[in-house]
Design an enzyme around this catalytic site. Structure first.
Site, PDB file in Angstrom:
ATOM      1  N   HIS A 156       0.858  -1.211   0.097  1.00  9.40           N
ATOM      2  CA  HIS A 156      -0.029  -0.012  -0.042  1.00  9.40           C
ATOM      3  C   HIS A 156       0.912   1.114   0.159  1.00  9.40           C
ATOM      4  O   HIS A 156       0.412   2.372   0.529  1.00  9.40           O
ATOM      5  CB  HIS A 156      -0.775  -0.069   1.075  1.00  9.40           C
ATOM      6  CG  HIS A 156      -1.867  -1.167   1.192  1.00  9.40           C
ATOM      7  ND1 HIS A 156      -2.916  -1.554   0.941  1.00  9.40           N
ATOM      8  CD2 HIS A 156      -1.449  -2.273   2.175  1.00  9.40           C
ATOM      9  CE1 HIS A 156      -3.359  -2.655   1.329  1.00  9.40           C
ATOM     10  NE2 HIS A 156      -2.490  -3.298   1.912  1.00  9.40           N
ATOM     11  N   SER A 277      14.921  20.841 -16.836  1.00  7.11           N
ATOM     12  CA  SER A 277      14.005  21.524 -17.141  1.00  7.11           C
ATOM     13  C   SER A 277      14.179  22.744 -17.953  1.00  7.11           C
ATOM     14  O   SER A 277      15.414  23.359 -17.671  1.00  7.11           O
ATOM     15  CB  SER A 277      13.399  22.149 -15.558  1.00  7.11           C
ATOM     16  OG  SER A 277      12.569  23.397 -15.978  1.00  7.11           O
ATOM     17  N   LYS A 283      16.518  21.664 -11.793  1.00  6.09           N
ATOM     18  CA  LYS A 283      15.915  20.483 -11.985  1.00  6.09           C
ATOM     19  C   LYS A 283      16.582  19.152 -12.617  1.00  6.09           C
ATOM     20  O   LYS A 283      17.439  19.674 -13.498  1.00  6.09           O
ATOM     21  CB  LYS A 283      14.600  20.410 -12.501  1.00  6.09           C
ATOM     22  CG  LYS A 283      13.495  21.177 -11.996  1.00  6.09           C
ATOM     23  CD  LYS A 283      13.064  20.460 -10.793  1.00  6.09           C
ATOM     24  CE  LYS A 283      12.330  19.093 -11.016  1.00  6.09           C
ATOM     25  NZ  LYS A 283      10.961  19.446 -11.282  1.00  6.09           N
ATOM     26  N   GLU A 290       9.299   7.865 -16.322  1.00  5.83           N
ATOM     27  CA  GLU A 290       8.110   8.273 -16.473  1.00  5.83           C
ATOM     28  C   GLU A 290       7.405   7.711 -17.792  1.00  5.83           C
ATOM     29  O   GLU A 290       6.208   7.510 -17.752  1.00  5.83           O
ATOM     30  CB  GLU A 290       7.896   9.758 -16.452  1.00  5.83           C
ATOM     31  CG  GLU A 290       8.081  10.561 -15.144  1.00  5.83           C
ATOM     32  CD  GLU A 290       8.305  11.933 -15.044  1.00  5.83           C
ATOM     33  OE1 GLU A 290       8.001  12.516 -14.010  1.00  5.83           O
ATOM     34  OE2 GLU A 290       9.129  12.526 -15.773  1.00  5.83           O
TER      35      GLU A 290
END
Ligand code: ARG
Length: 476
Positions: A156, A277, A283, A290
């Site tokens: 979980h 970024s 970043k 992803e």
């Protein structure tokens, strides 16, 4: 210029018809398979004495040249080439002259395209299996290097039980082992040649499907010509196997996203496998992970899309079947790109063993080991569960209430203290609050403790070796 079937029509095809129905925009991917299929067909025609040896030679030479032109991208397509098959035949006829008109004897594009796509899938499935094994090798290497490093296993997405990091890495490895098995299994089932089925019912000419099947390296020829030209089970199966593999990649991807976040901080990604970024100079983002997560959606879409095309299709060939190709090409390509990228990502990311150990050192994670301690003393598990749960609730309450605002408490009793003072637990059980002790005690086969994991490493290594040998034998 006219189409191959222009003789039947009293007027040329409309532009919109050609634009809507052509598959040339994507089926060039089948070029080399189409050449191979045609070469086998030519040899079959010669063997059946439908063409002479000299005619066969002329056709084979022309096919070789067309193959080379396609390979070097020197091939000039024309506006009436509907698909790769018509383009090849047209060019063969240009090169070979009149005998080119004999190439399509006893054959239809229906058996031809089904043959091509199976040949294509046979090659691709092996390539994908190889790429999966390369990723598994990386997982295995990282698992070995991790040694006894501890990791908080989750359920979980809540920390649940400490396990070895190697155990976690191999969990992904085993899922990929099943993928390799499925890829090779699908390959075995699709290893059937449709060539010789003709448009749907075979041919009156003395062609032998078993001969062309073996020329093309297929395990066997088709049994039923109607089925041979209309069966796309194999394509759906490839798409399923690739979709499930994509789902496995997406799960690994999601974990890399989370574990590399500042919130977890368990892994640092290599610069070469991270993106930046365009606006925020600081970043560093996990885009590979992803996209591995996202592409699984597209792979699932390719599978369901093809199943929807196939549903309710009457026998035998229907042009609908042309819609099998784009999902097939796309899924194979995306999976191969994703496997290579994820392999690089996993191979180069840096594990923060200390941070992981810190997360795993939360003493409450040994709760079930404490309950098992009571069980060994004859306490029924349900009761043991209640007693340990109450003990942990007490510990957390004390810990929280003694905590100065925003800080970790120094003077609250540790769980170890409470365990030591608890009747039926005591000093021996208190030792379990040290993660290392609890983990070493967890010896169940296939579990996350060191002894079981070291056996698992051996099993996984031998599974990988035997899969590699399987691949080697099939590539040979
Ligand atoms: N491009 C077609 C396909 O991919 C080839 C077969 C065409 N057959 C036909 N009867 N129109 O399915």
């Amino acid at each position: 210029m006219s189409t191959l079937w222009g003789g039947r029509m009293s007027e040329p095809p409309a532009d919109e018809l050609m634009e809507f129905t052509t598959s040339l925009g994507f089926d060039r991917e089948l070029a080399q398979a189409d050449i191979a299929g045609s070469r086998a067909h030519v040899r079959g025609l010669e063997r059946a004495e439908i063409i002479t040896r000299a005619e066969a030679q002329t056709l084979l030479q022309a096919l070789d040249q067309v193959g080379a032109e396609l390979e070097s991208e020197a091939f000039a397509f024309t506006s009436t080439d509907e698909d790769i098959h018509t383009a090849v035949e047209r060019r063969v006829t240009q090169l070979a002259g009149e005998v080119g008109e004999k190439l399509h004897t006893g054959r239809s594009r229906n058996d031809q395209v089904a043959t091509d796509l199976r040949l294509f899938a046979k090659v691709e499935l092996l390539e994908v299996a190889k790429a999966v094994i390369e990723l598994q090798e990386v997982l295995l290497g990282r698992a070995r290097d991790a040694g006894d490093a501890v990791f908080a296993g989750y359920t979980h997405l809540q920390r649940a039980q400490p396990v070895l990091l190697a155990h976690y890495l191999l969990a992904h490895g085993w899922a990929f082992a099943r993928d390799v098995d499925r890829l090779l299994d699908a390959r075995e089932r699709l290893d059937v040649s449709p060539l010789g089925a003709g448009a749907l019912g075979g041919t009156s000419l003395p062609l032998n499907p078993a001969f062309t099947a073996s020329e093309l390296g297929f395990a066997e020829p088709f049994q039923n010509s109607l089925d041979a030209v209309s069966d796309r089970d194999f394509a759906a199966e490839c798409l399923f196997v690739l979709a499930l593999l994509g789902v496995h990649l997406s799960r690994l991807g999601e974990e890399v996203v989370f574990y590399s976040s500042q919130e977890a901080g368990f892994v640092r990604l290599a610069d070469a496998y991270s993106t930046g970024s365009s606006m925020l100079p600081h970043k560093k983002n996990p885009d590979i992970a992803e996209l591995a997560r996202a592409k699984s959606g597209r792979l699932i879409g390719n599978l369901t899309g093809l199943l929807a095309v196939l549903k309710g299709l009457p026998l035998a060939y229907n042009r609908d079947l042309q819609e099998d190709k784009e999902p097939m090409f796309d899924s194979f390509k995306q999976v191969r790109l994703g496997l290579a990228a994820m392999r690089g990502l996993v191979a180069t990311m840096e594990f923060d063993y200390e941070k992981m150990a810190e997360a795993a050192s939360d003493p409450t994670l040994v709760s079930v080991d404490l309950a098992d301690f009571l069980v060994r003393k004859g306490v029924p598990f349900r009761e043991a569960h209640r007693r340990i749960a109450r003990l942990i609730a007490r510990y957390l309450e004390a810990e929280i209430s003694s905590r100065p605002a925003g800080q970790v408490s120094k003077d609250a009793p540790t769980l170890k203290d409470l365990v030591r003072d608890e009747p039926d637990l005591g000093e021996e059980a208190a030792k379990l609050c040290d993660i290392g002790t609890a983990l070493v005690a967890r010896q169940s086969p296939g579990g996350g403790g060191p002894e079981a994991v070291s056996k698992q490493l051996q099993q996984f290594t031998s599974q990988l070796r035997s899969d590699m040998a399987r691949l080697q034998a099939l590539s040979g």
